[in-house]
Design a protein around this motif. Structure first.
Motif, PDB file in Angstrom:
ATOM      1  N   LEU A 243       5.893  -3.937  15.021  1.00 52.59           N
ATOM      2  CA  LEU A 243       6.788  -3.969  13.866  1.00 52.59           C
ATOM      3  C   LEU A 243       6.679  -2.642  13.128  1.00 52.59           C
ATOM      4  CD1 LEU A 243       8.649  -5.586  11.919  1.00 52.59           C
ATOM      5  CD2 LEU A 243       6.562  -6.369  10.772  1.00 52.59           C
ATOM      6  N   HIS A 244       7.813  -1.997  12.928  1.00 50.76           N
ATOM      7  CA  HIS A 244       7.852  -0.740  12.179  1.00 50.76           C
ATOM      8  C   HIS A 244       7.913  -1.051  10.682  1.00 50.76           C
ATOM      9  CE1 HIS A 244       8.874   1.948  15.627  1.00 50.76           C
ATOM     10  NE2 HIS A 244       9.289   0.799  16.132  1.00 50.76           N
ATOM     11  N   VAL A 245       7.073  -0.403   9.900  1.00 51.60           N
ATOM     12  CA  VAL A 245       7.105  -0.489   8.441  1.00 51.60           C
ATOM     13  C   VAL A 245       7.440   0.924   7.969  1.00 51.60           C
ATOM     14  CG1 VAL A 245       5.831  -1.109   6.356  1.00 51.60           C
ATOM     15  CG2 VAL A 245       5.317  -2.286   8.528  1.00 51.60           C
ATOM     16  N   VAL A 246       8.679   1.105   7.536  1.00 52.62           N
ATOM     17  CA  VAL A 246       9.198   2.439   7.250  1.00 52.62           C
ATOM     18  C   VAL A 246       9.443   2.604   5.755  1.00 52.62           C
ATOM     19  CG1 VAL A 246      11.030   4.101   7.759  1.00 52.62           C
ATOM     20  CG2 VAL A 246      10.322   2.456   9.514  1.00 52.62           C
ATOM     21  N   PRO A 247       8.705   3.499   5.103  1.00 55.32           N
ATOM     22  CA  PRO A 247       8.972   3.784   3.697  1.00 55.32           C
ATOM     23  C   PRO A 247      10.362   4.409   3.563  1.00 55.32           C
ATOM     24  CG  PRO A 247       6.966   4.902   4.442  1.00 55.32           C
ATOM     25  CD  PRO A 247       7.629   4.333   5.637  1.00 55.32           C
ATOM     26  N   ARG A 248      11.107   3.988   2.545  1.00 56.41           N
ATOM     27  CA  ARG A 248      12.451   4.516   2.336  1.00 56.41           C
ATOM     28  C   ARG A 248      12.573   5.104   0.935  1.00 56.41           C
ATOM     29  NH1 ARG A 248      16.563   2.962   5.557  1.00 56.41           N
ATOM     30  NH2 ARG A 248      17.355   4.898   4.657  1.00 56.41           N
ATOM     31  N   TYR A 249      13.379   6.138   0.837  1.00 57.58           N
ATOM     32  CA  TYR A 249      13.687   6.763  -0.441  1.00 57.58           C
ATOM     33  C   TYR A 249      15.046   7.431  -0.324  1.00 57.58           C
ATOM     34  CZ  TYR A 249      11.768  10.747   2.113  1.00 57.58           C
ATOM     35  OH  TYR A 249      11.513  11.699   3.072  1.00 57.58           O
ATOM     36  N   PRO A 250      15.746   7.622  -1.435  1.00 60.91           N
ATOM     37  CA  PRO A 250      17.082   8.225  -1.374  1.00 60.91           C
ATOM     38  C   PRO A 250      17.035   9.583  -0.669  1.00 60.91           C
ATOM     39  CG  PRO A 250      16.670   7.356  -3.562  1.00 60.91           C
ATOM     40  CD  PRO A 250      15.366   7.272  -2.804  1.00 60.91           C
ATOM     41  N   GLY A 251      18.000   9.794   0.226  1.00 60.33           N
ATOM     42  CA  GLY A 251      18.092  11.070   0.922  1.00 60.33           C
ATOM     43  C   GLY A 251      17.094  11.249   2.042  1.00 60.33           C
ATOM     44  N   ASP A 252      16.441  10.163   2.507  1.00 57.82           N
ATOM     45  CA  ASP A 252      15.412  10.315   3.544  1.00 57.82           C
ATOM     46  C   ASP A 252      15.981  10.591   4.938  1.00 57.82           C
ATOM     47  OD1 ASP A 252      16.274   7.787   4.460  1.00 57.82           O
ATOM     48  OD2 ASP A 252      14.535   6.739   3.641  1.00 57.82           O
ATOM     49  N   GLY A 253      17.286  10.483   5.097  1.00 56.82           N
ATOM     50  CA  GLY A 253      17.911  10.802   6.375  1.00 56.82           C
ATOM     51  C   GLY A 253      17.921   9.670   7.387  1.00 56.82           C
TER      52      GLY A 253
ATOM     53  N   ALA B 132       0.833  -1.206   0.000  1.00 58.63           N
ATOM     54  CA  ALA B 132       0.000   0.000   0.000  1.00 58.63           C
ATOM     55  C   ALA B 132       0.869   1.258   0.000  1.00 58.63           C
ATOM     56  CB  ALA B 132      -0.933  -0.008   1.207  1.00 58.63           C
ATOM     57  N   LEU B 133       1.961   1.242   0.748  1.00 61.20           N
ATOM     58  CA  LEU B 133       2.860   2.401   0.766  1.00 61.20           C
ATOM     59  C   LEU B 133       3.406   2.684  -0.624  1.00 61.20           C
ATOM     60  CD1 LEU B 133       4.765   1.734   4.097  1.00 61.20           C
ATOM     61  CD2 LEU B 133       3.373   3.758   3.576  1.00 61.20           C
ATOM     62  N   ARG B 134       3.804   1.648  -1.322  1.00 62.89           N
ATOM     63  CA  ARG B 134       4.364   1.822  -2.676  1.00 62.89           C
ATOM     64  C   ARG B 134       3.312   2.350  -3.650  1.00 62.89           C
ATOM     65  NH1 ARG B 134       9.334  -0.641  -3.822  1.00 62.89           N
ATOM     66  NH2 ARG B 134      10.218  -1.816  -2.102  1.00 62.89           N
ATOM     67  N   ALA B 135       2.054   1.998  -3.421  1.00 63.33           N
ATOM     68  CA  ALA B 135       0.975   2.420  -4.323  1.00 63.33           C
ATOM     69  C   ALA B 135       0.321   3.728  -3.894  1.00 63.33           C
ATOM     70  CB  ALA B 135      -0.092   1.317  -4.392  1.00 63.33           C
ATOM     71  N   SER B 136       0.716   4.274  -2.751  1.00 62.40           N
ATOM     72  CA  SER B 136      -0.011   5.379  -2.140  1.00 62.40           C
ATOM     73  C   SER B 136       0.271   6.759  -2.719  1.00 62.40           C
ATOM     74  CB  SER B 136       0.311   5.435  -0.641  1.00 62.40           C
ATOM     75  OG  SER B 136       1.667   5.852  -0.452  1.00 62.40           O
ATOM     76  N   GLY B 137       1.389   6.908  -3.387  1.00 59.54           N
ATOM     77  CA  GLY B 137       1.779   8.240  -3.830  1.00 59.54           C
ATOM     78  C   GLY B 137       2.715   8.923  -2.840  1.00 59.54           C
ATOM     79  N   LEU B 138       2.859   8.357  -1.648  1.00 57.81           N
ATOM     80  CA  LEU B 138       3.854   8.867  -0.707  1.00 57.81           C
ATOM     81  C   LEU B 138       5.244   8.526  -1.241  1.00 57.81           C
ATOM     82  CD1 LEU B 138       2.265   7.744   2.692  1.00 57.81           C
ATOM     83  CD2 LEU B 138       2.470  10.083   1.830  1.00 57.81           C
ATOM     84  N   PRO B 139       6.270   9.272  -0.808  1.00 61.92           N
ATOM     85  CA  PRO B 139       7.621   8.926  -1.261  1.00 61.92           C
ATOM     86  C   PRO B 139       8.035   7.576  -0.682  1.00 61.92           C
ATOM     87  CG  PRO B 139       7.699  10.698   0.374  1.00 61.92           C
ATOM     88  CD  PRO B 139       6.261  10.444   0.071  1.00 61.92           C
ATOM     89  N   CYS B 140       8.088   6.557  -1.528  1.00 64.94           N
ATOM     90  CA  CYS B 140       8.405   5.207  -1.065  1.00 64.94           C
ATOM     91  C   CYS B 140       9.017   4.416  -2.211  1.00 64.94           C
ATOM     92  CB  CYS B 140       7.151   4.507  -0.549  1.00 64.94           C
ATOM     93  SG  CYS B 140       7.469   2.827   0.023  1.00 64.94           S
ATOM     94  N   GLU B 141      10.331   4.314  -2.197  1.00 63.18           N
ATOM     95  CA  GLU B 141      11.028   3.512  -3.211  1.00 63.18           C
ATOM     96  C   GLU B 141      11.515   2.195  -2.634  1.00 63.18           C
ATOM     97  OE1 GLU B 141      13.946   5.709  -5.448  1.00 63.18           O
ATOM     98  OE2 GLU B 141      12.794   7.551  -5.212  1.00 63.18           O
ATOM     99  N   GLY B 142      11.352   2.029  -1.340  1.00 64.59           N
ATOM    100  CA  GLY B 142      11.734   0.806  -0.641  1.00 64.59           C
ATOM    101  C   GLY B 142      11.058   0.809   0.714  1.00 64.59           C
ATOM    102  N   VAL B 143      11.179  -0.312   1.422  1.00 64.96           N
ATOM    103  CA  VAL B 143      10.564  -0.429   2.740  1.00 64.96           C
ATOM    104  C   VAL B 143      11.548  -1.113   3.675  1.00 64.96           C
ATOM    105  CG1 VAL B 143       8.691  -1.501   4.063  1.00 64.96           C
ATOM    106  CG2 VAL B 143       8.224  -0.543   1.812  1.00 64.96           C
ATOM    107  N   ARG B 144      11.676  -0.591   4.865  1.00 65.91           N
ATOM    108  CA  ARG B 144      12.491  -1.216   5.899  1.00 65.91           C
ATOM    109  C   ARG B 144      11.567  -1.684   7.007  1.00 65.91           C
ATOM    110  NH1 ARG B 144      17.662  -1.334   6.957  1.00 65.91           N
ATOM    111  NH2 ARG B 144      18.298  -1.979   9.026  1.00 65.91           N
ATOM    112  N   LEU B 145      11.714  -2.955   7.392  1.00 62.02           N
ATOM    113  CA  LEU B 145      10.974  -3.501   8.519  1.00 62.02           C
ATOM    114  C   LEU B 145      11.912  -3.543   9.717  1.00 62.02           C
ATOM    115  CD1 LEU B 145       9.198  -6.513   6.789  1.00 62.02           C
ATOM    116  CD2 LEU B 145       8.313  -4.212   7.176  1.00 62.02           C
TER     117      LEU B 145
END
Length: 110
Positions: free
Chosen positions: A73-83, A43-56
């Motif tokens: 369990l943390h489901v954290v959307p990841r993208y380049p430069g997210d800090g 859902a994160l990848r399809a949501s339009g939020l910045p999400c190019e990967g996911v870290r659990l």
């Protein structure tokens, strides 16, 4: 949603029944947590939020950094430069020591 998100869209998957750590969860709870995390990740990848990967991420015990003692369990959307930075002092271990460690774990699983 995490009230202090690592990135926009940071979601927590939390079982309704109280349990402090992963060892307290039976197979049904573990399966439900993983299934939900997989669905949220999609859902994160399809949501339009910045999400190019996911870290659990799941911390179990104070030494692991757990500060809320209810399994989650943390489901954290990841993208380049997210800090988001994950650091560790990765140490090499010899094959002999790895085999000894594995033997102890196998024994505990039996």
């Amino acid at each position: 949603m995490d009230h202090k998100p690592a990135t926009v869209g940071h979601v927590l998957v939390i079982p309704r029944m109280h349990m402090a750590g992963l060892a307290d969860a039976d197979d049904a709870v573990g399966t439900a947590i993983w299934r939900t995390a997989r669905q949220v990740s999609a859902a994160l990848r399809a949501s339009g939020l910045p999400c190019e990967g996911v870290r659990l991420s799941l911390t179990d015990g104070e030494a692991a950094g757990q500060d809320v003692f209810h399994l989650h369990l943390h489901v954290v959307p990841r993208y380049p430069g997210d800090g988001v930075v994950v650091t560790a002092d990765w140490k090499r271990r010899s094959r002999e020591l790895l085999d000894q460690d594995a033997a102890l774990i196998r024994e505990a699983l039996a």
